[in-house]
Design an enzyme around this catalytic site. Structure first.
Site, short mmCIF file in Angstrom:
data_model
loop_
_atom_site.label_atom_id
_atom_site.label_comp_id
_atom_site.label_asym_id
_atom_site.label_seq_id
_atom_site.Cartn_x
_atom_site.Cartn_y
_atom_site.Cartn_z
N SER A 481 -5.30 -9.93 1.07
CA SER A 481 -5.97 -8.71 0.62
C SER A 481 -7.41 -8.71 1.16
O SER A 481 -7.61 -8.79 2.37
CB SER A 481 -5.92 -8.60 -0.90
N ASP A 566 3.42 -1.75 0.99
CA ASP A 566 2.13 -2.01 0.35
C ASP A 566 1.38 -0.72 0.07
O ASP A 566 1.02 0.01 0.99
CB ASP A 566 1.29 -2.91 1.26
N HIS A 598 2.16 -5.34 -1.88
CA HIS A 598 0.90 -6.07 -1.71
C HIS A 598 1.09 -7.52 -2.12
O HIS A 598 0.75 -7.95 -3.21
CB HIS A 598 -0.18 -5.41 -2.56
#
Length: 622
Positions: A481, A566, A598
């Site tokens: 991330s 995602d 994600h």
């Protein structure tokens, strides 16, 4: 998140013990056979999660009866579950990682499972489980408008949904009183917030307080007479967030319940049965708590000596506060779950979470700190391979966390332990902007993505090299991330530091990232512009800080991991960096999972991901 790489177990000729490096990859990342225990309201049952068809499912253990699996989920692990009365369990689950969570109810008598929010593209969240009302609860959904959430009353028996509070357009959170009435709404235009309050469920909301996004004032729950409420606040000149009691009649803080000079305090617990606040949680180098209730403190005082050497958490209690689920863990093990019966003073083992991972083969997670080049103290954690605690010139993985407005914590981290078991040291740093260290430290990150935030990561590398821990020729960087963004930023801004890099669902282009966020994040775009940069006003800054525009600087071999569904970091972020490198004729390993969002949650995808990482890091660090 690993591959099929099973290492052959052999005994050490010198010690006769199994070496940590020989622990199979799957042992770090497989789902526990029993985890996430909770006790039913009447105390007669415990529920827990256990794999079935490779997915986490709910199992119920009732006194004197065999364990019974009550769900049949085969596509994706559920996101969380809880008891609703003694005869129902509820859980949240999305599809392929899209984060549009549906709420499901399981009737333990009939065995029936019902999707209570059967709407495509809609996300459900829990507002209030209404524990004193059988078969009822309050949830929020963005069914009417994908950008905002309304409050609905749910009838668990019929599945009927009734609109309880319609969002006028800017409300991003709701708070109920102890009778289950919606009494607080927090509005935001993305930069400024207004706290709206009403004295009763039939009264009109009135504006109570205005703050901007830099300030924290988060209502937690009402006092037990429903007249005042507790909040996490850094108002009134505070740098560190504290727990306060607030009087809506005067619009002022009554008192500070608990605050600290070193770190934020943002969580407060209470006893539903006894109507008292119990403990506040906080994190310094390690997690801690401060109790205000003698009964709760006495419970910890009784349990902690029996579980010496472990952090003790009381994670679940029955309505009578007679039976409790207790977790005992530390940095080397996720530990064990116990059932404590107060009436008999008996502590009974429910399960060891990962019995196949031996605590004495794991590595210590050491709290550390170093100075940034502009004088900030950066706290973090250094994990050295078992048996190499005094070694020098080690291969190192630099592992910046995601968020970025989050933090790394002292805990059992299977990813870090896996890397350490392969002989690689791991440095995790809470760079500026990491939460828990106060407002000034957080604000120091504004418009510093790829700037001073990245310098804090680079300064960690420099600290490790100068201290003799790291071999400067064997330093790789890996993150997910925002950590993936920091990885890409690292190999474009300071390419000389890194031998290799792994980007896991990371941002590569700050312009496209802001255009593809989930619809319910759009109200926060203005604050994102303040914290990260405005695509129009700060065009040059965002271009300079977007790694995709600097692929020509990349020297380190790169592995990229991405979930196709995602909703936070769109697959186009990874596609862009991969395509940019391929246009330069640079090969990049790219793994995409079609049924993930994600992060990789399905166990077989975790095996594949970490298997690829292991092979990749061995090539460049060994």
């Amino acid at each position: 998140m690993k591959k099929h790489a099973l290492t052959v177990l052999t005994a050490s000729l010198l010690s006769g013990r199994v070496m940590a490096a020989e622990i199979p990859l799957q042992d770090f990342f497989r789902n526990p056979e029993q985890s996430n225990f909770t006790v039913s309201p009447d105390g007669k049952s415990v529920a827990f999660l256990s794999p079935w068809e490779k997915r986490k499912n709910i199992v119920v253990r009732r006194d004197g009866q065999p364990d019974k699996r009550v769900t049949a989920i085969a596509d994706r692990d559920l996101a969380g579950y809880f008891w609703k009365g003694n005869d129902h369990l509820l859980y949240l689950k999305d599809k392929n990682g899209d984060e549009n969570f549906h709420l499901y109810s399981v009737d333990l008598d009939s065995g029936e499972t019902r999707d209570l929010t059967p709407f495509d593209g809609v996300r459900a969240d829990i507002i209030d489980d209404l524990r004193d009302r059988d078969g009822e609860m309050l949830i929020s959904m963005n069914k009417r408008n994908p950008e905002i959430f309304d409050v609905y009353h749910v009838d668990l028996k019929t599945g009927e949904l009734r609109l309880e509070a319609e969002n006028p357009g800017k409300v991003d959170s709701w708070v109920t009183d102890h009778d289950g009435h919606v009494r607080i709404a927090v509005e935001t235009d993305g930069v400024n917030k207004s706290l709206l309050y009403r004295d009763g469920p039939n009264d009109a909301f009135r504006k109570l307080l205005n703050t901007d996004f830099r300030q924290t004032f988060a209502p937690l729950f009402f006092t037990f007479d429903n007249q005042r409420f507790y909040a996490a606040s850094n108002l009134n000149g505070r740098d560190k967030t504290a727990i306060v009691e607030f009087d809506p009649k005067t619009g002022k803080e009554v008192k500070e319940v608990y605050g600290r000079q070193d770190v934020d305090v943002e969580e407060l617990a209470f006893s539903h049965k006894r109507k008292v606040i119990t403990c506040a949680d906080y994190q310094t180098d390690k997690p801690g708590h401060q109790c205000f209730d003698a009964q709760t403190q006495a419970l910890y005082d009784k349990l902690e000596p029996q579980l010496a050497g472990y952090k003790v958490d009381i994670v679940s209690a029955d309505d009578n506060e007679t039976r409790f689920v207790v977790r005992a863990w530390n940095d080397k093990t996720p530990g064990k779950a116990y059932l404590y019966d107060k009436s008999t003073d008996k502590l009974t083992l429910l399960a060891e979470i990962t019995p196949w991972l031996k605590e004495d083969q794991m590595s210590e997670m050491r709290p550390v700190h170093y100075q940034s080049r502009d004088g900030l103290t950066i706290n973090g954690y250094l994990t050295l391979p078992k048996g190499k605690e005094d070694a020098k010139d080690l291969p190192v993985i630099i592992n910046p966390h995601g968020g970025p407005w989050a933090r790394d914590s002292w805990r059992f981290n299977p990813e870090v332990q896996f890397f350490a078991s392969r002989g690689w040291a791991v440095l995790q740093m809470n760079y500026r902007g990491s939460t828990g260290y106060g407002r000034q430290f957080w604000e120091a990150s504004f418009k510093e993505w790829g700037g001073k935030m990245q310098d804090d990561v680079s300064d960690g590398v420099d600290w490790l090299v100068k201290s003799g821990v790291a071999d400067p020729k064997k330093v790789c960087i890996y993150g997910g991330s925002y950590g993936g963004y920091a990885t890409l930023s690292g190999i474009t801004k300071t390419p000389e530091l890194y031998r290799c890099a792994v980007d896991y669902v990371g941002v590569s282009n700050l312009f496209t990232f802001m255009k593809t966020i989930p619809p319910y994040w759009k109200p926060f775009l203005d604050s994102m512009y303040e914290m990260v940069g405005n695509p129009e006003k700060d065009k040059e800054l965002l271009r300079e800080r977007s790694p995709v525009f600097h692929v020509d600087r990349i020297q380190a071999p790169l592995l990229v991991l991405q979930g196709a569904k995602d909703p936070r970091v769109n697959i186009n972020e990874s596609n862009q960096i991969v395509d940019g490198l391929k246009k330069r004729g640079v090969e990049v390993e790219y793994i995409v999972k079609e049924n993930e969002g994600h992060g990789f949650h399905n166990v077989e995808n975790r095996f594949d991901a970490y298997g690829a990482m292991e092979k990749f890091f061995k090539k460049y660090l060994d």
